[in-house]
Each structure stands twice: as C-alpha cells, then as structure tokens.
Design a protein around this motif. Structure first.
Motif, PDB file in Angstrom:
ATOM      1  N   ASN A 131      -3.219   1.621   4.137  1.00  0.00           N
ATOM      2  CA  ASN A 131      -2.321   1.535   2.898  1.00  0.00           C
ATOM      3  C   ASN A 131      -3.430   1.220   1.637  1.00  0.00           C
ATOM      4  OD1 ASN A 131      -0.266   2.490   4.337  1.00  0.00           O
ATOM      5  ND2 ASN A 131       0.306   0.219   4.473  1.00  0.00           N
ATOM      6  N   MET A 132      -4.789   1.267   1.722  1.00  0.00           N
ATOM      7  CA  MET A 132      -5.539   0.598   0.758  1.00  0.00           C
ATOM      8  C   MET A 132      -5.547   1.746  -0.255  1.00  0.00           C
ATOM      9  SD  MET A 132      -9.436   0.503   2.118  1.00  0.00           S
ATOM     10  CE  MET A 132     -10.169  -0.142   0.566  1.00  0.00           C
ATOM     11  N   ASP A 133      -5.843   1.419  -1.604  1.00  0.00           N
ATOM     12  CA  ASP A 133      -5.834   2.357  -2.654  1.00  0.00           C
ATOM     13  C   ASP A 133      -7.014   3.109  -2.483  1.00  0.00           C
ATOM     14  OD1 ASP A 133      -5.982   3.887  -5.175  1.00  0.00           O
ATOM     15  OD2 ASP A 133      -6.166   2.112  -6.306  1.00  0.00           O
ATOM     16  N   PRO A 134      -7.140   4.536  -2.373  1.00  0.00           N
ATOM     17  CA  PRO A 134      -8.097   5.434  -2.150  1.00  0.00           C
ATOM     18  C   PRO A 134      -9.253   5.279  -3.217  1.00  0.00           C
ATOM     19  CG  PRO A 134      -6.206   6.725  -2.004  1.00  0.00           C
ATOM     20  CD  PRO A 134      -5.916   5.201  -2.599  1.00  0.00           C
ATOM     21  N   ALA A 135      -8.833   4.817  -4.376  1.00  0.00           N
ATOM     22  CA  ALA A 135      -9.960   4.397  -5.614  1.00  0.00           C
ATOM     23  C   ALA A 135     -10.790   3.223  -5.253  1.00  0.00           C
ATOM     24  CB  ALA A 135      -9.092   4.678  -6.800  1.00  0.00           C
ATOM     25  N   THR A 136     -10.085   2.341  -4.541  1.00  0.00           N
ATOM     26  CA  THR A 136     -10.803   1.174  -4.339  1.00  0.00           C
ATOM     27  C   THR A 136     -12.347   1.323  -3.817  1.00  0.00           C
ATOM     28  OG1 THR A 136      -8.899   0.239  -3.594  1.00  0.00           O
ATOM     29  CG2 THR A 136     -10.500  -1.242  -3.501  1.00  0.00           C
ATOM     30  N   ARG A 137     -13.265   0.437  -4.594  1.00  0.00           N
ATOM     31  CA  ARG A 137     -14.867   0.472  -3.876  1.00  0.00           C
ATOM     32  C   ARG A 137     -14.767  -0.643  -2.956  1.00  0.00           C
ATOM     33  NH1 ARG A 137     -18.532   3.456  -6.934  1.00  0.00           N
ATOM     34  NH2 ARG A 137     -20.177   3.007  -5.989  1.00  0.00           N
TER      35      ARG A 137
ATOM     36  N   ARG B 173     -11.888  -8.942  -3.873  1.00  0.00           N
ATOM     37  CA  ARG B 173     -10.696  -7.802  -4.248  1.00  0.00           C
ATOM     38  C   ARG B 173      -9.345  -8.304  -3.600  1.00  0.00           C
ATOM     39  NH1 ARG B 173      -9.478  -5.917   0.316  1.00  0.00           N
ATOM     40  NH2 ARG B 173     -10.931  -5.351   1.876  1.00  0.00           N
TER      41      ARG B 173
END
Lengths: 301, 331
Positions: free
Chosen positions: B262-268, B328
């Motif tokens: 469920n991590m945000d796909p935009a997270t680096r 993060r």
C-alpha cells in the motif's frame, strides 16, 4: 519419533501401486545410457571378445605358441592350416596373437589399475588436506612430470632390467603422477562446494566427508581419465617390449612380435603389421569406450 | 534455562594472505526457546559468519574465534571434534542458501537424508529411509516416495529447498540455522518456503536463527531482530518495535530503501549512499558514520556504547535526536 508401521502402510496405500517404480541406481543409469550408444557397444563387445580370447587362448588356439616348423616360415595370410600366416620362425600367427593378447592386455590394464588406486588416494589426500600434504605430494609428482612418459618408462625399466614385473612396475610409476594430479584438482574443486559444508553441518567428520562425498564425486572423473590411459599404457608396454625391455622371447606379446617381424616387412608386409593392428584396435576401443563412459556418467545431461 | 542460544562478546577474525579480516566484533545474541531471531544486514556485514560460528563451520586453522557461544547448554567453543560433529545436525542444523549446491550431486536425496539419521541415531538404512519419507511428507513434497530416489538435479529449486529443510530437520534439532534460505528462489516459491519454515518451527517447537538481507522476509518470520553492520550489531530488539520505530540511522536507511504494501507509487525509495566498510582493520569508531546522514565530528571518535533498554539495544551516540528520524513516513 519413529515411523509407525501403521502410517507407513497408510502411505503405501495413498501412493498406490502407480509410483511403485523404484528409480534406478547410479550405475544402472550409466549402463542404460551407455547401452544406447552404438559406438560404445561395439567397442565394449570387441574388448570383451579380446579378453575372452586371451583368457581362453590355451583351449582354443590351434597350435602351440612357441613351437614352429622352419619349413613353414612366413606363410602369407590365408595359407591352408594357418589362416593368418606364420611368423619368421614358422609359428602360427593366430595362435601367437591370441597368446600375445594375454600379455598385452595385462600390461595395459594392470599398471593403470594399480596407478588408479594409488594416484587417487594421493590426489584425494593432497586435495582435501591441502597445506604441506598438498605441497609434498604435488611437488613430488611435478618431478615426474619433468620427463616425458615414454622416456620415464624406458629409464625406469631400463634401470631395473628387462622382465614382465619390472616393466609393469615402471608403467605403474609413470601413471601415478597424472592420475594423482587429476584427482587433486577435482578434489580441490569439490572440497570447496557447499555440500561439503552441508555434510559437515549435519555431523559428518572429515573421514566420512572424504570417503563418501568427495570420493564419489572425484571417482567418476578420475575413472574416465584412467580408462583413457589404458590405451596409452598398452602402447607404452608394447614399446617397452619392442625395445627389449618388456617380456622376453619366446613369450608372445604384441609389441615384441612387431619387433621380431620387423625384418620381414618386405617379405610378408601384411603378416608383419598384424600385431600392430591388434594394438591399434584395442587402444582405439579403450579410447572410444572411455569417451562414451564420460558421456554416460554425466548424470545431468 | 530460557535461552537456548547465548552468544557473548563473539569476535571472529580470519587470517588471510592480505592480513586479518575482522569479520565479526563483539556480538551478543540471545535466543529464547521456540523463538525466531533474524540477522539482518547487507553482504559482508558478518551475519553469515556469525551464524556459521554457532556450529564452528569455519576452517579452524584460518579462523580465530573469541568470546563464548552456548547452544542448548553446551559451550560450543570448548567442544572437541567428536562432540562437535555429534552436535551438528542433531542439536543444531542448518539450511543453506543454494539448495542445488548443498546436496551432493551423486547421491539420491532420500539417501542423503537417511545418512544423517543413521549417523545420529545409529539406526538401520531402512529406518533412515522411513524417516526420510516422513520428513519429505512434513515439508509437503508431492509424491514423496518417488522423490526419495530422485537425484538433486532432478528436482526444481523450490522442491530442493524443501528437501534441504527435510534434511536439516530429520534429527529434530532444537536450533535451526537458516542462511538466506529463500534468496535463491523466485518470489512465489519464497513465500511458500517461509510459511513452511514457520509452520514446522511451531510444530517441532524449535528455535530459529534466520539470516537475511530482505527486510520483508525478516518481518515475516522473526520475533526478534538484530541488524548487523560492519561486523557489529547496530540495533537489536523485538521485530515489530524495531521495524516501526527504528533507532539506528542504518536501520532507518534500510527501511527507507524497502517497498511495503500500500505504499504510494510516487514515493521515491531512499538509498544509502556509499559502500560498506572494508574489514581489514579493527573498526573502533562507528562503522556507519561515513554513510550516515546524521553524522557529526564526534561520530568518528571511539565506538559508541550500546544504548540499552529492557528489550532493545542500539549503538549510536546521537541516539535521542536521531531515533524516529525516518527518511520517510513510518512503515
């Protein structure tokens, strides 16, 4: 916790008769794969035939190997009563070749066999224990490598004097170093593989590891190499006899026969090359069989 | 006794032609009965070395081990060769990373398992084979009776690893060591093997030490976790606490570089700059300092003392400020 008979039975029932095929053992697999290779089968058959003839020579040979008639000297191939002709002393060539096979095969196989046993043990020890054991064994074999095999065989049997025992000893000594070297290099490689660590981690001591795991992995490679040496050994043995360092006349031996028939090559060329042909055929068969064996023993193929 | 494995002040040094390698320094570990400890760290952090020391699998004349290791009430470092090989495979067993290489290619799998049983229980070949069959069932190998007579190369990777587990558990060890047992497998098989290990651990009531470089795997199997860096444990504690609230900057870095559900796909993903230290000298300062985003001058001074609470430990002098400073949002 032990398997109770009950659960074992239940298992048999569950598995059913379908999977009752007990898979083949290692050598059975090798044999099966070898028997599918026509070249190996032909070579093996020829070798078995030669060995049988050599063993049965006294029973099946038509004449005596050492008695000839001077009037029947150097008869050509296909003469009545002498299908392969006669040699320079009037002895039957067929008989002489049969008897000669006994000596030649013995001198080809036995030294390699003994060298295989000794060389493998030395190589295993050197490879597994490493350190100064390795240095001692491998540097000693290096000394032997300084001389070409033929020269070494001639030198040793020349120093010991002619005779069957001496030339076999010389040949054994010649073949120990190459076998030991092959065994050592394979052992060194096998010893570092994970399954040796895994065996140690399951409680095996050094002796068990060498005896079971390393030995069985090294065996195959060295065995194939040794089979290929049999032909070399036969040729070397023939060479020693040719030079008068092997068996003594009037014993029949292919190399010696080639030597004594040498002078008759212009009179009866086909009879003269017969012993050479036998040496050639036998060593070729051993070589091809060892090739086939290498293919068959590679389980992963 | 509640701790089945107790390691105190373990140092492992290898002597090589280029000098000594200080592979493991001052490691303390405790493992309670029936629990799983994960050793987490990147390549060369000393996790495998630590584990192999528990069985003394390192080549004896090239390795120097100091400290103390207690396994099942026995002092491993004081055992003679005979007692040592009696213990290996019986009380403490190991699952290797590469199951293809850990089986002897010229013997049937069933015979290899039987061999271990015969070695430790002195039973007949038939009894050994019976046990092998029983173990193959335990690890859910399909048509186990047939697989007993298979050679290692005739099995698939996942099945081989199951067979490896069967071999390790054949003598009912109290401690199981697993050296990255899922690394060589593909992702779908990995989870099956992990679940199997967990199931068997519960069934047999063993303790397990699990070496991995995969944070996700560690979270999946472990109760306790020890994060290793440069041959030392930098952080230690219960897995849920360490993973939700990492204290040490290195643990934080590891977590920052991991994907999670469920991590945000935009997270680096944040990578840790630099490379792990060479261990050709004894590292007396914080080994992570050169790569640490929080490093200050005093970090390059002597070794940070462990900050210890009831359950947790971390080695970082800037701990109060640094703890909780995730790169993060927390996992």
């Amino acid at each position: 916790m032990q398997t109770t008979p009950k659960s074992a039975n239940a298992l048999k029932a569950a598995d059913g008769g379908k999977i009752a095929t007990k898979s083949r053992g290692y050598w059975a697999t090798v044999w099966l794969s070898l028997s599918r290779d026509p070249i190996s089968i032909v070579c093996a058959s020829i070798l078995v035939l030669l060995v049988l003839i050599a063993i049965l020579a006294p029973a099946i040979a038509p004449y005596s190997p050492s008695q000839g008639a001077m009037v029947d000297r150097l008869l050509p191939i296909g003469s009545p009563g002498h299908p392969l002709g006669t040699d320079e002393l009037g002895r039957d060539m067929l008989t002489r070749l049969m008897y000669g096979g006994r000596m030649s095969l013995l001198m080809g196989i036995l030294p390699v066999f003994v060298a295989f046993a000794i060389g493998t043990s030395l190589g295993l020890m050197a490879g597994f224990f490493g350190g100064w054991v390795n240095t001692l064994v491998m540097r000693t074999t290096d000394v032997f490598f300084a001389f070409p095999a033929v020269l070494l065989a001639i030198a040793i049997s020349g120093a010991l004097g002619p005779g069957l025992g001496n030339s076999m000893f010389a040949l054994t000594l010649v073949f120990i170093p190459p076998i030991a070297r092959v065994a050592e290099s394979v052992t060194t490689r096998v010893r570092l593989l994970d399954f040796v660590d895994a065996a140690r981690a399951s409680g095996a001591n050094s002796l068990t590891i060498v005896r079971v795991h390393v030995f069985n992995n090294v065996m195959g490679v060295v065995f194939i190499y040794a089979t290929s040496l049999v032909s070399v050994c036969m040729i070397l043995a023939a060479g020693l006899s040719f030079l008068g360092l092997g068996v003594k006349p009037p014993t029949a031996e292919w190399g010696l026969m080639l030597n004594t028939l040498r002078q008759s090559i212009y009179v009866q060329p086909w009879v003269s090359v017969l012993p050479g042909f036998m040496i050639f055929t036998t060593s070729l068969c051993f070589n091809l069989l060892s090739d086939g064996l290498r293919g068959a023993m590679d389980l992963k193929r | 006794m509640d701790n089945i494995v107790e390691v105190r002040d373990l140092c492992v040094t290898f002597k090589t032609s280029e000098g000594s390698v200080y592979a493991v320094s001052n490691v303390n570990l405790d493992l309670a009965e029936g629990k799983t400890l994960a050793l987490l760290g990147e390549s060369g952090s000393g996790k495998s070395v630590t584990m192999k020391s528990l069985m003394r699998l390192h080549p004896p004349h090239k390795t120097q081990i100091t400290g103390s290791i207690q396994v099942a009430g026995r002092d491993v470092l004081a055992l003679g060769n005979r007692e040592l090989s009696d213990m290996r495979g019986k009380d403490i067993a190991m699952v290797f990373q590469e199951p293809m290489l850990a089986f002897d290619p010229v013997f049937k799998v069933g015979d290899q398992i039987a061999e271990v049983v015969m070695r430790h229980e002195g039973c007949s070949y038939e009894a050994g084979r019976d046990r092998a069959l029983e173990m193959m069932e335990c690890v859910h190998i399909p048509s186990p009776r047939k697989r007993l007579d298979a050679y290692p190369h005739e099995m698939s990777g996942g099945m081989r690893q199951r067979a490896m587990i069967a071999l390790a558990l054949a003598c009912r060890p109290t401690v199981l060591l697993a050296d990255e047992p899922t690394t060589a497998l593909d992702a779908t098989v990995q989870i099956q093997v992990l679940l199997l290990l967990r199931e068997l651990q519960r069934e047999f009531g063993m303790s397990m030490i699990f070496v991995t470089h995969d944070v996700g795997v560690a979270i999946e199997v472990a109760d306790e976790i020890a994060v290793m860096y440069g041959g030392r444990i930098v952080e230690q504690g219960p897995v849920d606490e360490v993973m939700t609230d990492p204290w040490h900057p290195y643990t934080q870095g590891l977590l920052g570089a991991t994907v999670y559900p469920n991590m945000d796909p935009a997270t680096r993903l944040v990578s840790i700059p630099g490379a792990p230290p060479q261990l050709y000298r004894q590292i007396t300062e914080c080994a992570f300092a050169p790569r640490c985003p929080h490093a200050t001058d005093e970090c390059h001074d002597p070794l940070p003392p462990p900050t210890q609470t009831d359950q947790r430990m971390a080695r970082c002098i800037r701990l109060p400020e640094v703890a909780g400073a995730l790169p993060r949002a927390s996992v």
